[in-house]
Motif scaffolding. Structure first.
Motif, PDB file in Angstrom:
ATOM      1  N   GLY A   1      -8.646 -33.181 -46.741  1.00 43.75           N
ATOM      2  CA  GLY A   1      -9.430 -32.833 -45.556  1.00 43.75           C
ATOM      3  C   GLY A   1     -10.896 -32.643 -45.878  1.00 43.75           C
ATOM      4  O   GLY A   1     -11.296 -32.525 -47.044  1.00 43.75           O
ATOM      5  N   LYS A   2     -11.705 -32.620 -44.831  1.00 44.95           N
ATOM      6  CA  LYS A   2     -13.145 -32.452 -44.992  1.00 44.95           C
ATOM      7  C   LYS A   2     -13.509 -30.983 -45.147  1.00 44.95           C
ATOM      8  O   LYS A   2     -12.933 -30.108 -44.492  1.00 44.95           O
ATOM      9  CB  LYS A   2     -13.891 -33.042 -43.786  1.00 44.95           C
ATOM     10  CG  LYS A   2     -13.902 -34.569 -43.757  1.00 44.95           C
ATOM     11  CD  LYS A   2     -14.707 -35.085 -42.584  1.00 44.95           C
ATOM     12  CE  LYS A   2     -14.814 -36.623 -42.621  1.00 44.95           C
ATOM     13  NZ  LYS A   2     -15.615 -37.137 -41.493  1.00 44.95           N
ATOM     14  N   VAL A   3     -14.492 -30.741 -46.012  1.00 46.49           N
ATOM     15  CA  VAL A   3     -15.064 -29.409 -46.186  1.00 46.49           C
ATOM     16  C   VAL A   3     -16.583 -29.527 -46.084  1.00 46.49           C
ATOM     17  O   VAL A   3     -17.135 -30.625 -46.172  1.00 46.49           O
ATOM     18  CB  VAL A   3     -14.644 -28.786 -47.540  1.00 46.49           C
ATOM     19  CG1 VAL A   3     -13.137 -28.636 -47.615  1.00 46.49           C
ATOM     20  CG2 VAL A   3     -15.156 -29.615 -48.705  1.00 46.49           C
ATOM     21  N   TYR A   4     -17.239 -28.381 -45.922  1.00 39.41           N
ATOM     22  CA  TYR A   4     -18.671 -28.402 -45.601  1.00 39.41           C
ATOM     23  C   TYR A   4     -19.431 -27.382 -46.444  1.00 39.41           C
ATOM     24  O   TYR A   4     -19.057 -26.208 -46.509  1.00 39.41           O
ATOM     25  CB  TYR A   4     -18.872 -28.092 -44.114  1.00 39.41           C
ATOM     26  CG  TYR A   4     -18.214 -29.111 -43.228  1.00 39.41           C
ATOM     27  CD1 TYR A   4     -18.921 -30.203 -42.736  1.00 39.41           C
ATOM     28  CD2 TYR A   4     -16.856 -29.008 -42.909  1.00 39.41           C
ATOM     29  CE1 TYR A   4     -18.305 -31.160 -41.951  1.00 39.41           C
ATOM     30  CE2 TYR A   4     -16.228 -29.970 -42.119  1.00 39.41           C
ATOM     31  CZ  TYR A   4     -16.964 -31.036 -41.649  1.00 39.41           C
ATOM     32  OH  TYR A   4     -16.345 -31.995 -40.879  1.00 39.41           O
ATOM     33  N   ARG A   5     -20.511 -27.853 -47.069  1.00 42.26           N
ATOM     34  CA  ARG A   5     -21.370 -26.967 -47.856  1.00 42.26           C
ATOM     35  C   ARG A   5     -22.825 -27.335 -47.603  1.00 42.26           C
ATOM     36  O   ARG A   5     -23.227 -28.482 -47.764  1.00 42.26           O
ATOM     37  CB  ARG A   5     -21.059 -27.102 -49.354  1.00 42.26           C
ATOM     38  CG  ARG A   5     -19.648 -26.628 -49.688  1.00 42.26           C
ATOM     39  CD  ARG A   5     -19.327 -26.730 -51.161  1.00 42.26           C
ATOM     40  NE  ARG A   5     -17.917 -26.471 -51.382  1.00 42.26           N
ATOM     41  CZ  ARG A   5     -17.305 -26.578 -52.565  1.00 42.26           C
ATOM     42  NH1 ARG A   5     -18.008 -26.940 -53.621  1.00 42.26           N
ATOM     43  NH2 ARG A   5     -16.019 -26.331 -52.675  1.00 42.26           N
ATOM     44  N   GLY A   6     -23.587 -26.340 -47.212  1.00 43.47           N
ATOM     45  CA  GLY A   6     -24.978 -26.586 -46.870  1.00 43.47           C
ATOM     46  C   GLY A   6     -25.887 -26.548 -48.072  1.00 43.47           C
ATOM     47  O   GLY A   6     -26.925 -25.874 -48.054  1.00 43.47           O
ATOM     48  N   GLU A   7     -25.513 -27.286 -49.129  1.00 39.79           N
ATOM     49  CA  GLU A   7     -26.368 -27.355 -50.305  1.00 39.79           C
ATOM     50  C   GLU A   7     -27.317 -28.545 -50.184  1.00 39.79           C
ATOM     51  O   GLU A   7     -27.180 -29.372 -49.284  1.00 39.79           O
ATOM     52  CB  GLU A   7     -25.523 -27.471 -51.571  1.00 39.79           C
ATOM     53  CG  GLU A   7     -24.563 -28.645 -51.595  1.00 39.79           C
ATOM     54  CD  GLU A   7     -23.629 -28.603 -52.798  1.00 39.79           C
ATOM     55  OE1 GLU A   7     -23.862 -27.778 -53.688  1.00 39.79           O
ATOM     56  OE2 GLU A   7     -22.689 -29.398 -52.835  1.00 39.79           O
ATOM     57  N   ARG A   8     -28.249 -28.632 -51.099  1.00 37.09           N
ATOM     58  CA  ARG A   8     -29.233 -29.718 -51.055  1.00 37.09           C
ATOM     59  C   ARG A   8     -28.543 -31.056 -51.288  1.00 37.09           C
ATOM     60  O   ARG A   8     -27.889 -31.253 -52.312  1.00 37.09           O
ATOM     61  CB  ARG A   8     -30.327 -29.492 -52.112  1.00 37.09           C
ATOM     62  CG  ARG A   8     -31.467 -30.503 -52.039  1.00 37.09           C
ATOM     63  CD  ARG A   8     -32.608 -30.083 -52.959  1.00 37.09           C
ATOM     64  NE  ARG A   8     -32.228 -30.154 -54.355  1.00 37.09           N
ATOM     65  CZ  ARG A   8     -32.334 -31.256 -55.103  1.00 37.09           C
ATOM     66  NH1 ARG A   8     -32.799 -32.382 -54.561  1.00 37.09           N
ATOM     67  NH2 ARG A   8     -32.005 -31.249 -56.383  1.00 37.09           N
ATOM     68  N   ALA A   9     -28.695 -31.957 -50.341  1.00 43.02           N
ATOM     69  CA  ALA A   9     -28.072 -33.277 -50.481  1.00 43.02           C
ATOM     70  C   ALA A   9     -28.810 -34.076 -51.553  1.00 43.02           C
ATOM     71  O   ALA A   9     -30.032 -34.075 -51.599  1.00 43.02           O
ATOM     72  CB  ALA A   9     -28.109 -34.017 -49.147  1.00 43.02           C
ATOM     73  N   GLN A  10     -28.056 -34.713 -52.413  1.00 42.72           N
ATOM     74  CA  GLN A  10     -28.640 -35.559 -53.447  1.00 42.72           C
ATOM     75  C   GLN A  10     -27.653 -36.658 -53.785  1.00 42.72           C
ATOM     76  O   GLN A  10     -26.542 -36.691 -53.258  1.00 42.72           O
ATOM     77  CB  GLN A  10     -28.993 -34.728 -54.691  1.00 42.72           C
ATOM     78  CG  GLN A  10     -27.861 -33.841 -55.193  1.00 42.72           C
ATOM     79  CD  GLN A  10     -28.310 -32.903 -56.280  1.00 42.72           C
ATOM     80  OE1 GLN A  10     -28.865 -33.345 -57.285  1.00 42.72           O
ATOM     81  NE2 GLN A  10     -28.092 -31.602 -56.115  1.00 42.72           N
ATOM     82  N   ARG A  11     -28.070 -37.561 -54.664  1.00 37.50           N
ATOM     83  CA  ARG A  11     -27.247 -38.717 -55.012  1.00 37.50           C
ATOM     84  C   ARG A  11     -25.848 -38.283 -55.456  1.00 37.50           C
ATOM     85  O   ARG A  11     -25.687 -37.575 -56.438  1.00 37.50           O
ATOM     86  CB  ARG A  11     -27.935 -39.491 -56.128  1.00 37.50           C
ATOM     87  CG  ARG A  11     -27.208 -40.721 -56.620  1.00 37.50           C
ATOM     88  CD  ARG A  11     -28.087 -41.495 -57.582  1.00 37.50           C
ATOM     89  NE  ARG A  11     -27.332 -42.460 -58.356  1.00 37.50           N
ATOM     90  CZ  ARG A  11     -26.796 -42.198 -59.541  1.00 37.50           C
ATOM     91  NH1 ARG A  11     -26.931 -40.998 -60.077  1.00 37.50           N
ATOM     92  NH2 ARG A  11     -26.120 -43.122 -60.188  1.00 37.50           N
ATOM     93  N   GLY A  12     -24.855 -38.727 -54.717  1.00 32.89           N
ATOM     94  CA  GLY A  12     -23.474 -38.440 -55.074  1.00 32.89           C
ATOM     95  C   GLY A  12     -22.980 -37.073 -54.664  1.00 32.89           C
ATOM     96  O   GLY A  12     -21.815 -36.736 -54.881  1.00 32.89           O
TER      97      GLY A  12
END
Length: 451
Positions: free
Chosen positions: A106-117
């Protein structure tokens, strides 16, 4: 009215149809592998009460969680699949049979800085075995067998499952007089593969303020290496000095002993004393899995044994062992490395039925026969030229086109064209269905990953 430019938020992945089909096949392979070991599927809500979700939160979790209000409700998006599992088991304890074996993708969500991979929304694929009060060590030996089968069926051959035991580590640090710093030491040592022994030793001295001889003791312990038998023999020199260490040594010996019985070749697992799984959450066996020819990717599957899954929700003692695959990141990396197989059928259909006359009854009947036989079938009835119809099949990489014209209707047959070879033959609708189904079943055996 001004048009809104269509865009996808940073850190969220959307795939084109062909890639999405490969992603779905990866998930199907995982479900099939987990089911072989008797795990039941579970689906928990994406949105939970923030109070429930953050019962064991704090620190980085609080910073990364997506939290919002709806009316008087304080809500949050799940940031992993373990906390919802803990809530689920605590809430449904009386209705579950233990050991409780579940898998969840299932999908999970984390508001961290998006970066490659690294993504803000991503799939995790988890399995856990939960005991009621106790959970036998044999479950910790079975987990690497599940990892091995799962990645083998995905198509990976060159991977290594690294195994360690937290009791072994905690016992060593206790007998060395380092108990108070054990958790911090393990976090440093966990970086050994990334930064090397010299940098780890420097961290121990500069950040943890360890004396040089103490740092040397840690590095000497971590340097025990060789075959699994040689590592276990090297650990024997510490036996009898600490009760917790001895318990951990017996547990890792048991895990290693049974791995071959579970069908895991020795070249695919290794005792690695640097593996600690930075979290205090783990209490026994711990695992990390890496692709041997792509160590820069890091762990593609990790987890371990824990003694108290749901202590924030119930007084029941619920020990368990589990692993998690960061599926979205793994898919992204494999795609970037060109390791997703071209042999995987990525078309939305196995066959495209094209009527060549105004009368559509025969084409509809043929499509129905194909579908009843389990052939994924599209019926193309758009008023376009023949070349455009064939181009549609070609762009979607549909393997077979079924043509039905006046001659075919008169003969009670259909014309089946293999889009890969160009070969065309006339068959009855039932024979066409059998032919296409047999060939597609053979193609379905192709693994998702190539090496």
């Amino acid at each position: 009215m001004a048009k809104v430019a269509p865009r996808t938020l940073s850190g969220f992945m959307e795939l084109l149809p062909a890639a999405q089909i490969k992603m779905e096949k990866m998930m199907e392979t995982l479900r099939r592998s987990y089911s072989v070991y008797g795990f039941t599927p579970l689906d928990t809500p994406v949105i939970e009460s923030a109070e429930v979700l953050l019962a064991k939160g704090g620190g980085e979790t609080e910073k990364q969680i997506y939290r919002f209000s709806k009316g008087d409700s304080d809500l949050a998006l799940r940031f992993d699949l373990t906390v919802p599992l803990a809530k689920y088991v605590a809430a449904n304890y009386s209705n579950l049979s233990f050991p409780f074996r579940r898998y969840q993708i299932g999908k999970v969500y984390r508001g961290e800085r998006a970066q490659r991979g690294r993504f803000r929304e991503f799939y995790q694929a988890d399995i856990d075995i939960i005991g009621d009060g106790k959970l036998d060590i044999i479950n910790e030996a079975e987990i690497p067998a599940i990892i091995y089968r799962t990645f083998s069926e995905l198509g990976l051959k060159k991977f290594k499952i690294k195994v360690n035991n937290r009791k072994l580590l905690n016992g060593f640090y206790r007998l060395a007089g380092m108990s108070e710093k054990a958790a911090d030491i393990m976090r440093c040592v966990d970086k050994l593969d990334k930064i090397g022994p010299i940098e780890v030793r420097r961290l121990l001295m500069d950040e943890l303020h360890m004396f040089s001889h103490k740092a040397d003791d840690v590095m000497d312990f971590m340097a025990i290496s060789g075959t699994n038998a040689e590592v276990l023999a090297g650990l024997e020199r510490y036996r009898g000095m600490d009760e917790l260490f001895d318990e951990g040594l017996e547990e890792i010996r048991t895990v290693i002993k049974y791995l071959s019985d579970f069908g895991v070749p020795e070249e695919n697992f290794v005792v690695d004393l640097s593996i600690a799984r930075g979290l205090d959450y783990y209490t026994g066996t711990v695992y990390e899995t890496e692709m041997t020819e792509h160590p820069e990717i890091g762990s593609i599957c990790s987890g371990g044994r824990y003694d108290d899954l749901a202590g924030y929700y119930t007084d029941k003692v619920l020990p368990g062992v589990g692993i998690s695959i960061g599926l979205t990141r793994l898919f992204y990396v494999l795609n970037e490395q060109g390791m997703l197989s071209d042999e995987t059928v990525s078309a939305p259909a196995d066959a495209l039925v094209i009527p060549m006359t105004e009368e559509l009854g025969s084409a509809i009947s043929a499509a129905t026969v194909l579908r009843d036989a389990g052939v994924r079938t599209q019926l193309y009835c758009e008023k376009k030229k023949f070349k455009a119809k064939m181009s549609y099949a070609d762009k979607l990489s549909i393997p077979y086109v079924v043509l039905i014209g006046e001659d075919e209707i008169a003969e009670g047959v259909v014309a089946v064209k293999d889009m890969l070879s160009g070969r065309q033959q006339k068959l009855s609708p039932a024979a066409a269905a059998e032919f296409i189904k047999k060939n597609m079943d053979e193609r379905a055996l192709a693994a998702v990953i190539k090496e």
